[in-house]
Design an enzyme around this catalytic site. Structure first.
Site, PDB file in Angstrom:
ATOM      1  N   CYS A 133       0.815  -1.219   0.000  1.00  0.00           N
ATOM      2  CA  CYS A 133       0.000   0.000   0.000  1.00  0.00           C
ATOM      3  C   CYS A 133       0.848   1.270   0.000  1.00  0.00           C
ATOM      4  O   CYS A 133       0.572   2.219  -0.753  1.00  0.00           O
ATOM      5  CB  CYS A 133      -0.953  -0.008   1.186  1.00  0.00           C
ATOM      6  SG  CYS A 133      -0.175  -0.367   2.774  1.00  0.00           S
ATOM      7  N   ARG A 240       3.803   3.318  12.524  1.00  0.00           N
ATOM      8  CA  ARG A 240       2.367   3.147  12.742  1.00  0.00           C
ATOM      9  C   ARG A 240       1.866   4.293  13.614  1.00  0.00           C
ATOM     10  O   ARG A 240       2.462   4.593  14.662  1.00  0.00           O
ATOM     11  CB  ARG A 240       2.075   1.818  13.431  1.00  0.00           C
ATOM     12  CG  ARG A 240       0.593   1.483  13.519  1.00  0.00           C
ATOM     13  CD  ARG A 240       0.017   1.068  12.178  1.00  0.00           C
ATOM     14  NE  ARG A 240       0.537  -0.220  11.740  1.00  0.00           N
ATOM     15  CZ  ARG A 240       0.328  -0.727  10.521  1.00  0.00           C
ATOM     16  NH1 ARG A 240      -0.361  -0.034   9.620  1.00  0.00           N
ATOM     17  NH2 ARG A 240       0.824  -1.908  10.198  1.00  0.00           N
ATOM     18  N   HIS A 247      -2.850   6.289   4.782  1.00  0.00           N
ATOM     19  CA  HIS A 247      -1.429   6.417   5.081  1.00  0.00           C
ATOM     20  C   HIS A 247      -0.910   7.761   4.579  1.00  0.00           C
ATOM     21  O   HIS A 247      -1.310   8.240   3.520  1.00  0.00           O
ATOM     22  CB  HIS A 247      -0.621   5.318   4.377  1.00  0.00           C
ATOM     23  CG  HIS A 247      -0.826   3.951   4.942  1.00  0.00           C
ATOM     24  ND1 HIS A 247      -1.536   3.690   6.094  1.00  0.00           N
ATOM     25  CD2 HIS A 247      -0.389   2.734   4.490  1.00  0.00           C
ATOM     26  CE1 HIS A 247      -1.527   2.385   6.330  1.00  0.00           C
ATOM     27  NE2 HIS A 247      -0.844   1.785   5.372  1.00  0.00           N
TER      28      HIS A 247
END
Length: 345
Positions: A133, A240, A247
């Protein structure tokens, strides 16, 4: 347009559920939809185009029995490893959302805006891999800049939402925040991540590698080079953050020696690239953020600025919904491009 029999492996997972939404939004030419999952989930129902469709059990024979032409795999690398071969044997083209096949030299790794021509290589293995991703949204912004000036090196720090860890990651953040407001955060369960994620950032995604980077970071390095067919240097730090979805990435791009960056040229190159939107007005506090990108199919770029010291360096920030752009949408776009290319042959 001809319609196809389409299977979704991992139909009840986060990416699988999003895939159905994206197929509707992008009007994917579905003749028959076959949701597939484990025996435990078989028999449940999913909704597609205002009708309910029963989930079938994933087996070694289901692709042939259901005459599947296109299969999206969204159920984890071990499932792809075990079952993709049966789909290929049945004559199905596999679009795999896991990391299992990404670095296989026989399998094309594709972001359709960046390297659509690689889709034609699918026949060697019967499989097309969907990148990580974070890699997808990064190369969507790197491609026009490489065409503009030629990239020498990329340094990227990511701010990755908890949905990158699936439903469990999202549920854990929500539960920990509820516990915080109930004054019992010290009792919260920590399972999806190595540490508490609420009110915290964790500078590790995936396992540690011998070189001091994590597996997630090295995915970005290796996948970027494979997709762009270039060996420019890439260094990543993946973090994270307690954001539910989308994101973010902070990028420093070093161009070839002798380049004198023109920020307007950079901005225009990005704004004119397919599925990239520029939001870049710092004075008026306008720039990409997760709340802007979530539930959209665009990569947003902003905070574009030339380096203070080196004329061949530019810095910018990008954001994309990693469940859509970073997984489901890219997979569906691969499928649409595959259909387009096959119809031309």
């Amino acid at each position: 347009m001809r319609k196809f029999n389409v299977a979704v492996v991992g139909a009840t997972g986060a990416v699988g559920e999003e895939l159905f939404r994206v197929m509707e939004d992008l009007d994917f030419p579905v003749n028959k939809l076959v949701p597939l999952a484990s025996a435990r989930s078989a028999g449940s129902m999913i909704e597609f185009k205002n009708r309910e469709v029963k989930v079938l059990e994933l087996t070694s024979t289901v692709f042939e029995e259901q005459e599947i032409e296109i299969a999206f795999f969204c159920a984890g690398g071990n499932i792809s490893d075990e079952f993709a071969k049966y789909a290929v044997e049945a004559g199905t083209v596999v679009i795999d959302n896991t990391s299992h096949f990404r670095m296989d030299p026989k399998v094309p790794l594709v972001v359709p805006e960046v390297n659509p021509e690689d889709i034609r290589l699918w026949r060697e293995s019967g499989i097309i891999a969907n990148p990580n991703c974070s890699t997808i949204q990064m190369v969507q912004s790197l491609k026009p800049l490489d065409e503009l000036y030629g990239i020498k090196r990329v340094d990227v720090s990511t701010y990755q939402a908890v949905s990158g860890a699936g439903k469990a990651g999202m549920e854990e953040l929500v539960q920990q925040m509820q516990d915080f407001f109930a004054f019992k955060l010290d009792e919260s369960v920590i399972e999806a991540f190595a540490h508490q994620i609420a009110l915290n950032v964790i500078p590790q995604i995936d396992v540690a590698m011998e070189n001091g980077f994590t597996k997630e970071e090295m995915k970005m390095v290796n996948e970027t080079q494979k997709i762009m067919h270039k060996n420019f240097e890439v260094a990543a730090t993946c973090v994270r953050v307690p954001v539910l979805r989308s994101h973010s990435e902070s990028l420093t791009v070093t161009f070839n020696d002798g380049v004198n960056v023109d920020v307007d040229e950079v901005r225009n190159a990005l704004a004119n690239f397919e599925n990239v939107k520029v939001i870049d007005d710092l004075e008026n506090k306008k720039y990409p953020m997760p709340i802007i990108s979530t539930d959209t199919d665009y990569t947003y770029v902003g905070r574009i600025r030339k380096d203070v010291y080196s004329s061949n360096i530019v810095h910018y920030f990008n954001v994309a919904d990693q469940v859509r752009v970073g997984a489901a949408t890219n997979a569906v776009r691969i499928g649409l491009k595959w259909i387009e290319l096959e119809s031309d042959m």
